[in-house]
Design an enzyme around this catalytic site. Structure first.
Site, PDB file in Angstrom:
ATOM      1  N   LYS A 177      -3.817  -2.989   7.416  1.00 29.67           N
ATOM      2  CA  LYS A 177      -3.957  -4.448   7.461  1.00 29.67           C
ATOM      3  C   LYS A 177      -2.960  -5.074   6.487  1.00 29.67           C
ATOM      4  CE  LYS A 177      -6.290  -7.286   9.866  1.00 29.67           C
ATOM      5  NZ  LYS A 177      -5.965  -7.361  11.288  1.00 29.67           N
ATOM      6  N   ASP A 221      -4.189  -1.503  -2.361  1.00 31.64           N
ATOM      7  CA  ASP A 221      -2.925  -2.242  -2.443  1.00 31.64           C
ATOM      8  C   ASP A 221      -2.465  -2.409  -3.884  1.00 31.64           C
ATOM      9  OD1 ASP A 221      -2.148  -3.176   0.364  1.00 31.64           O
ATOM     10  OD2 ASP A 221      -4.321  -3.480   0.262  1.00 31.64           O
ATOM     11  N   TYR A 231      -0.148  -0.303  14.668  1.00 30.08           N
ATOM     12  CA  TYR A 231      -1.033  -0.503  13.526  1.00 30.08           C
ATOM     13  C   TYR A 231      -0.647   0.389  12.368  1.00 30.08           C
ATOM     14  CZ  TYR A 231      -5.117  -1.193  10.651  1.00 30.08           C
ATOM     15  OH  TYR A 231      -5.951  -1.511   9.600  1.00 30.08           O
ATOM     16  N   ASP A 266       0.884  -1.169   0.000  1.00 30.01           N
ATOM     17  CA  ASP A 266       0.000   0.000   0.000  1.00 30.01           C
ATOM     18  C   ASP A 266       0.917   1.213   0.000  1.00 30.01           C
ATOM     19  OD1 ASP A 266      -1.620   2.128   0.722  1.00 30.01           O
ATOM     20  OD2 ASP A 266      -2.838   0.940   2.113  1.00 30.01           O
TER      21      ASP A 266
HETATM   22  O1  LIG Z   1      -7.972  -0.832   7.915  1.00 28.47           O
HETATM   23  C1  LIG Z   1      -7.885   0.196   7.274  1.00 28.47           C
HETATM   24  C2  LIG Z   1      -6.796   0.436   6.314  1.00 28.47           C
HETATM   25  O2  LIG Z   1      -6.076  -0.749   6.089  1.00 28.47           O
HETATM   26  P1  LIG Z   1      -5.177  -0.881   4.798  1.00 28.47           P
HETATM   27  O3  LIG Z   1      -4.572   0.460   4.524  1.00 28.47           O
HETATM   28  O4  LIG Z   1      -6.022  -1.377   3.679  1.00 28.47           O
HETATM   29  O5  LIG Z   1      -4.155  -1.887   5.198  1.00 28.47           O
HETATM   30  C3  LIG Z   1      -8.851   1.299   7.419  1.00 28.47           C
HETATM   31  O6  LIG Z   1     -10.094   0.828   7.878  1.00 28.47           O
HETATM   32  C4  LIG Z   1      -8.287   2.383   8.357  1.00 28.47           C
HETATM   33  O7  LIG Z   1      -7.861   1.808   9.563  1.00 28.47           O
HETATM   34  C5  LIG Z   1      -9.324   3.477   8.640  1.00 28.47           C
HETATM   35  O8  LIG Z   1      -9.767   4.059   7.427  1.00 28.47           O
HETATM   36  C6  LIG Z   1      -8.730   4.600   9.497  1.00 28.47           C
HETATM   37  O9  LIG Z   1      -7.602   5.072   8.852  1.00 28.47           O
HETATM   38  P2  LIG Z   1      -6.733   6.288   9.413  1.00 28.47           P
HETATM   39  O10 LIG Z   1      -7.630   7.505   9.388  1.00 28.47           O
HETATM   40  O11 LIG Z   1      -6.303   5.922  10.803  1.00 28.47           O
HETATM   41  O12 LIG Z   1      -5.610   6.396   8.440  1.00 28.47           O
HETATM   42 MG   LIG Z   2      -2.660  -2.899   4.292  1.00 29.26          MG
HETATM   43 MG   LIG Z   3      -4.251   1.922   3.181  1.00 27.65          MG
HETATM   44 MG   LIG Z   4      -5.143  -2.363   1.980  1.00 26.63          MG
END
Ligand SMILES: O=C(COP(=O)(O)O)[C@@H](O)[C@H](O)[C@H](O)COP(=O)(O)O
Ligand SMILES: [Mg+2]
Ligand SMILES: [Mg+2]
Ligand SMILES: [Mg+2]
Length: 392
Positions: A235, A57, A232, A15
């Protein structure tokens, strides 16, 4: 075996930033990555490549003759991600460079943020493969479908009626917490296998081999970002490569488990259970509650190392009912709001305010016995007094 037929398939993903939130990769970032790979193809570092995305991604699918864990190939992927991240920064995309956790590349992208699935094979006369790519979930999301593909005769008829598969498959399972592998044979050790992989947050199927000749059949990316970064950072959003046909499960047996939108960990803030929805490329984006978690499946033939394809395997009405069911499951799970089991258990949550909430309330927690004897009785007394005053 002639070197001409030995080929490595590397799927490396990261990502590097996305448009309008953690939603969808921007085409200009894909183009930047593709330019790097096109130049590598021209120079002969790779034989072929395909650049795509699922959700936020960016996915690099490459073929080459350098084997798995090649520093040339990992370096190339790193360069492509860096260039794409530069474009993401210029465009002010969200979370630009998100999965590039280090500034320095030292020969291998493992541990630096990107996810990797690679297999070296000797190309068969015809070599069909499927590359699965998921967003808003974790590597353990592949446990259930891979078990069904390679160990469940109710899914894969070939386990019963194809002599080339009848001996079964070996599963290499990785304990993500201890960093240890165990290899389990199916069908003999099926119950032991299930005892482990039923905990997908910890035990993940990393590779599958055909038992009769140890040919590799499948490989999954197993990077857990929060274990790498210690916090974190999104994901893991895993990928997998699966070989099809002629002594491996048929294409339809490989796709069949995805007709059941099983619950996977991820979705909003990496902290919720939700249904894994198989979609075509046009729907490879996350919207509702940052999801639901999505998976795409691209089919290719590898021919002299070239990638022939892809075909967009879930872009098909045969998966319409699965998608509808996934919507219903999404509705049902969402109605739990912040309650478990929609929200993950505290030990699995990617981020949590629980420690701060507990800290804030720490002086207000009272020992249960003392509370029942004195505080609660006193409170009841106050209520009683108030009630009798009201009656007077
Ligand atoms: O899990 C998420 C993103 O995961 P990813 O980038 O796809 O690995 C989202 O749900 C974010 O956690 C959510 O949008 C909050 O994002 P922030 O505002 O903390 O960046
Ligand atoms: Mg991710
Ligand atoms: Mg992301
Ligand atoms: Mg992702």
């Amino acid at each position: 075996m002639s070197d001409e037929r030995r080929v490595t398939i590397s799927v490396i993903k990261a990502d590097i930033g996305s448009i309008a939130g953690h939603h969808k990769v921007h085409p200009d970032t894909m183009a930047a990555a593709a330019r790097v790979l096109a130049e590598a193809k021209r120079k002969g570092t790779i034989i072929d490549y395909y650049v795509t995305h699922v959700g936020d991604d960016l996915q690099l699918i490459m073929t080459h003759r350098k084997g798995v864990d090649s520093s040339d190939i990992h370096g190339l992927a790193w360069e492509a991600f860096k260039k794409a991240a530069e474009v993401a920064k210029e465009l002010g995309l969200y979370a630009a460079g998100q999965d590039l956790l280090s500034d320095a590349f030292s020969g291998n992208v493992r541990g630096l943020g990107p996810g990797v699935a690679e297999m070296e094979i000797v190309e068969r006369r015809s070599e069909p493969i499927v590359v699965f790519m998921a967003d808003k979930t974790e590597p353990g999301a592949f446990n259930l479908p891979l078990f069904k593909i390679f160990a469940d005769p109710f899914n894969t008829a070939g386990l019963v009626i194809d002599p080339r598969m009848h001996d079964g498959f070996k599963f290499e399972v990785l304990d993500l917490y201890e960093g240890k592998y165990v290899v389990l044979n199916s069908p003999e050790e099926m119950y032991d296998l299930l005892a482990l992989i039923g905990t997908p947050s910890r035990y993940v199927i990393k590779r599958v081999y055909r038992k009769s000749d140890d040919e590799i059949a499948a490989v999954v990316s197993s990077e857990r970002l929060n274990l790498i970064a210690g916090r974190y950072v999104g994901k893991d959003d895993p990928v997998a490569i699966v070989r099809a046909q002629s002594g491996f499960p048929a294409l339809g047996e490989i796709l069949e488990p995805f007709s059941f939108p099983h619950l996977v960990a991820g979705w909003m803030r990496g902290s919720h259970w939700g249904p894994l929805m198989p979609v075509g490329l046009r729907d490879a984006k996350c919207t509702r509650f940052d999801g639901p978690p999505r998976i795409i499946g691209l089919g290719f033939n590898i021919t002299k190392g070239r990638l022939i394809g892809p075909v967009d395997l879930f872009d098909d009405p045969a998966f319409d009912e699965t998608r509808r069911l996934a919507q219903q499951i999404a509705d049902y799970m969402r109605r739990h709001g912040p309650f478990m089991p929609h929200r993950l258990g505290p030990e699995e949550m990617e981020y949590t305010t629980l420690p701060q909430v507990l800290e804030k309330l720490k002086n207000r927690f009272t020992d249960a016995e003392y509370y029942t004897k004195y505080v609660h009785v006193k409170l009841r007394g106050v209520v009683k007094e108030a009630e009798s005053e009201a009656h007077d």
